[in-house]
Design a protein around this motif. Structure first.
Motif, mmCIF file in Angstrom:
data_model
loop_
_atom_site.group_PDB
_atom_site.id
_atom_site.type_symbol
_atom_site.label_atom_id
_atom_site.label_comp_id
_atom_site.label_asym_id
_atom_site.label_seq_id
_atom_site.Cartn_x
_atom_site.Cartn_y
_atom_site.Cartn_z
ATOM 1 N N GLY B 161 32.188 27.998 30.981
ATOM 2 C CA GLY B 161 32.583 28.796 32.137
ATOM 3 C C GLY B 161 33.087 28.029 33.340
ATOM 4 O O GLY B 161 33.880 28.532 34.117
ATOM 5 N N GLY B 162 32.633 26.802 33.514
ATOM 6 C CA GLY B 162 32.915 26.099 34.761
ATOM 7 C C GLY B 162 34.297 25.480 34.800
ATOM 8 O O GLY B 162 35.100 25.654 33.895
ATOM 9 N N PRO B 163 34.570 24.711 35.861
ATOM 10 C CA PRO B 163 35.858 24.043 35.988
ATOM 11 C C PRO B 163 35.861 22.764 35.159
ATOM 12 O O PRO B 163 34.830 22.351 34.643
ATOM 13 N N SER B 164 37.020 22.141 35.046
ATOM 14 C CA SER B 164 37.066 20.830 34.400
ATOM 15 C C SER B 164 36.642 19.786 35.413
ATOM 16 O O SER B 164 36.628 20.026 36.618
ATOM 17 N N LEU B 165 36.297 18.612 34.895
ATOM 18 C CA LEU B 165 35.908 17.524 35.788
ATOM 19 C C LEU B 165 37.057 17.183 36.739
ATOM 20 O O LEU B 165 36.850 16.858 37.901
ATOM 21 N N ASP B 211 29.858 23.069 32.651
ATOM 22 C CA ASP B 211 29.326 24.437 32.651
ATOM 23 C C ASP B 211 28.649 24.709 33.995
ATOM 24 O O ASP B 211 28.751 23.902 34.926
ATOM 25 N N GLU B 212 27.969 25.843 34.083
ATOM 26 C CA GLU B 212 27.436 26.212 35.397
ATOM 27 C C GLU B 212 26.380 25.243 35.906
ATOM 28 O O GLU B 212 26.168 25.101 37.100
ATOM 29 N N GLU B 213 25.699 24.562 34.991
ATOM 30 C CA GLU B 213 24.711 23.570 35.438
ATOM 31 C C GLU B 213 25.340 22.182 35.555
ATOM 32 O O GLU B 213 24.630 21.180 35.553
ATOM 33 N N SER B 214 26.671 22.133 35.592
ATOM 34 C CA SER B 214 27.407 20.872 35.708
ATOM 35 C C SER B 214 27.181 19.938 34.522
ATOM 36 O O SER B 214 27.322 18.734 34.651
#
Lengths: 213, 534
Positions: B161-165, B211-214
């Motif tokens: 779900g999160g962004p790319s690095l 992801d959401e937890e990095s």
């Protein structure tokens, strides 16, 4: 000194509930900007999201004990989840009771103040410099947006945050397309200026804290 | 609206349009034409982080309203309901989709049909992809399914779900500890790939999803290799993109690409998470490539004082040009990062004096070339003075003084050249100073009619190493003027004048030749640039 990151504030707030006010105060603009963009995009109308933000902050305040994370990103993600939940209710309510009922409940129109900075309970007498934090970029950007004049906020909200094309932005704002574009350019310039100022202030504090390099 | 504003709005709007559509941004091109827009572009990126996106992390909102309109022309897959487009790369398009039978969200990657020309290629691609699908690791994006629809291969992958690095790093570097944790997880994932014989070959921040937890997830592994056998690829535009994270052996297209190339890329990622910029990132891919092959990155601690010395050692060991000097494996890198995080002594050792000198020479080659050449000249001049009896002291001092001043100025030039905002201008100033100092020496030594005039062609040839044709012309013209002035001082007779003129013409021709070569290399570079992936 009193200069703290969100992470520090989270730790403090765990030990000292009075710090919670300060923590929430720092996130209000962020929630307001996000809530308004999302709700308005969904409902395709201008909506006052301030009650939604208030509701979210209240619930976050109530459930703070359940928050286990320690980083800014985790914190903002948690806030967003609560916001999402409330937003879903808000939208359902808005859709079932119809626009009129919603209008009666929340004032809409030129007097809309959902994104204006409001006196925060967090600011109990602390000086402006103390109120500045080393913030995550997203929080700084939200603060900067909140400092813009209303029509600048509106155009940024429609074009950038709701991602509408200029044609739609012009329709929604009831102005010509070139006028809206010019407004957007001015808004971006001013936003850059405010952002630079906020960033400098925030960095100056960070340097003070860590000593000159 | 005045035309200038209109143009600005159009440029910004088209950039924003790309960002919003998740297309690779035209940032570099735009900045090359309008450097003054840098602030505005950053502002647009920042705002977009707050934007209400279709695939946004307030999912309940999307579920309450009518289904989001899905773009037309989406490929139809029985078991997948496509929700929106997540992004496009050189290899294919990635959609967010719902797998109906298992009721889960997946990322669906459609491979562009042109990428796999023949049946044989397609079969090989399927085999490789099936193999990759067997790899399971908590920090690797799982491949659920590989299939084909209407001859177009696709993958169904775990949806993160999160962004790319890469997107995360736009906001600046991570805290050193956090960076070490992140790269540790990625290195372990890459070690897992290596154990199973898969070399990633295209590790870079945009291929690491959070992801959401990095937590980081490595994606797109092995794909490049799967494509590598396709001889059509140069004409269809797939070639590895920015060389910023590429190992020297990879950039040189050498046959030695192996697990240690991934170790280099891990080092480049660690470098960027610590400093906020990749080890080498120049204005054009050509310049970046030249730096990857020849020069040394600035030590991370020079860019971010908060980086611990041990972490810098780990990072620089990964970035060694010679694979044999890097960590022997991604697992070894992971172990050393682990030791660092536990506060134990790390394996990477500080560089020896010799290594440090070699690194310095690669980092500041122009200065080293000056020091060596001028130092040599100084020694020879001193030797000549000692051996001969009829050199007056004040003459000798004048020569030595000029040489020493030249060395000192070169040092100053290098210091200023290291500042990005001055570097372009300093190249011209340095070239000008070189011509001036050299001409002064010729003048003091009365050496215009001696072999020493070789210095002018030398300066012109050397100026070509910066790959700026304007700089070559500048050096050529300065040399020609200086030579003409010196000849004017020593005017003997009209008889020799035509030889002087011939020398001038030779200088101009040399300038032309060097410029021509620089242009040719630039043209190749632009060809390379057009072919780059986002």
């Amino acid at each position: 000194m009193d200069e703290l990151s969100i992470t520090d504030l989270l730790q403090r707030a765990r030990a000292e509930p009075a710090e919670l006010d300060r923590l929430f105060g720092q996130c209000r603009n962020y929630l307001a900007v996000i809530a308004r963009a999302h709700i308005e995009k969904r409902l395709q109308a201008k909506v006052d999201a301030s009650d939604l933000v208030q509701q979210t902050l209240l619930e976050a305040y109530r459930d703070f004990r359940n928050f286990r994370g320690g980083t800014e990103a985790e914190w903002l993600a948690w806030l967003k989840r609560i916001l999402a939940h409330n937003a879903a209710n808000f939208i359902r309510h808005w859709q079932t009771t119809g626009k009129r009922a919603a209008k009666r409940e929340v004032p809409i129109g030129p007097g809309d103040s959902s994104m204006a900075p409001r006196p925060e309970p967090a600011d109990n007498g602390e000086s402006p410099s103390q109120a500045l934090l080393r913030k995550e970029r997203a929080l700084l950007v939200a603060d900067a947006v909140a400092q813009l004049p209303a029509d600048y906020q509106e155009v940024i909200n429609l074009r950038n945050l709701q991602r509408l094309p200029f044609q739609d932005v012009a329709e929604r704002m009831g102005r010509s397309r070139p006028a809206v574009q010019m407004l957007w350019l001015r808004a971006l310039n001013q936003l850059q200026q405010i952002l630079a100022d906020l960033t400098n202030a925030s960095q100056a504090l960070a340097v003070n804290r860590h000593g000159p390099r | 609206m005045d035309p200038a504003d209109e143009k600005t709005v159009a440029a910004l709007d088209s950039y924003l349009h790309d960002v919003q559509a998740g297309r690779p941004s035209s940032r570099e091109h735009l900045l090359a034409d309008h450097p003054e827009l840098a602030g505005a572009l950053a502002c647009l990126d920042d705002l977009d982080e707050l934007a209400a996106k279709d695939e946004d992390d307030i999912p309940t909102i999307a579920q309450t309203g009518p289904a989001a309109p899905v773009a037309r022309n989406l490929p139809i897959l029985d078991n997948y309901e496509i929700e929106c487009e997540l992004g496009r790369g050189g290899m294919g398009i990635v959609y967010k989709a719902r797998q109906k039978d298992l009721d889960r969200t997946v990322a669906l990657k459609m491979i562009l049909s042109g990428q796999l020309a023949t049946d044989e290629h397609r079969a090989r691609f399927r085999d490789e992809a099936r193999f990759a699908a067997r790899l399971q690791h908590p920090n690797i994006v799982s491949i659920y399914e590989v299939g084909e629809i209407l001859g177009q291969p696709y993958f169904a992958m775990q949806y993160i779900g999160g962004p790319s690095l890469a997107r995360q790093l736009r906001h600046g570097p991570l805290a050193p500890e956090q960076a070490a944790h992140l790269v540790l997880a990625v290195a372990q994932a890459v070690a897992h790939l290596h154990q199973h014989g898969v070399i990633h070959r295209d590790l870079k921040p945009s291929n690491i999803l959070l992801d959401e937890e990095s937590r980081p997830f490595v994606t797109d592994f092995g794909l490049v290799k799967m494509m590598a056998g396709d001889t059509q690829r140069t004409s269809t535009g797939v070639i590895v993109g920015t060389p910023s994270y590429m190992s020297p052996e990879q950039a040189a297209k050498s046959a030695l690409v192996g697990p240690l190339s991934d170790v280099y890329s891990l080092g480049a990622i660690l470098y960027e998470t610590l400093t906020g910029r990749p080890p080498f990132h120049e204005a054009t891919p050509l310049d970046t490539l030249v730096h990857v092959l020849e020069s040394e990155p600035a030590p991370p601690r020079q860019l971010n004082h908060a980086v611990p010395a041990d972490l810098e050692l780990i990072c620089l060991r990964c970035l060694e040009k010679d694979p044999a000097r890097r960590y022997p494996s991604a697992a070894a890198l992971a172990r050393d990062l682990q030791r660092f995080l536990q506060g134990d002594a790390i394996e990477a050792r500080p560089a020896s004096i010799g290594q440090r000198l070699a690194r310095w020479a690669r980092r500041e080659p122009a200065l080293i070339a000056h020091l060596v050449t001028l130092g040599g000249c100084t020694l020879i001049a001193q030797g000549a003075y000692q051996l001969s009896v009829d050199v007056p002291l004040d003459f000798h001092l004048k020569i030595m003084g000029t040489l020493v001043a030249w060395i000192a100025c070169s040092y100053g030039c290098q210091v200023l050249l290291n500042r990005p905002e001055l570097s372009e201008r300093m190249k011209f100033i340095w070239a000008w100073l070189d011509v001036v100092f050299f001409s002064s020496l010729l003048y003091f030594d009365d050496a215009i009619a001696t072999p020493l005039v070789i210095g002018y062609p030398l300066l012109i040839a050397a100026s070509g190493l910066w790959f700026r044709d304007a700089l070559v012309w500048f050096t050529t013209i300065m040399s020609m003027i200086s030579y003409a002035v010196l000849v004017g001082f020593e005017w003997h007779s009209i008889i020799d004048a035509h030889k002087n003129l011939m020398f001038e013409v030779s200088l101009a021709v040399l300038g032309f030749v060097v410029t021509y070569q620089v242009r040719r290399v630039r043209a190749l570079s632009r060809y390379y640039e057009r072919r780059s992936l986002p």
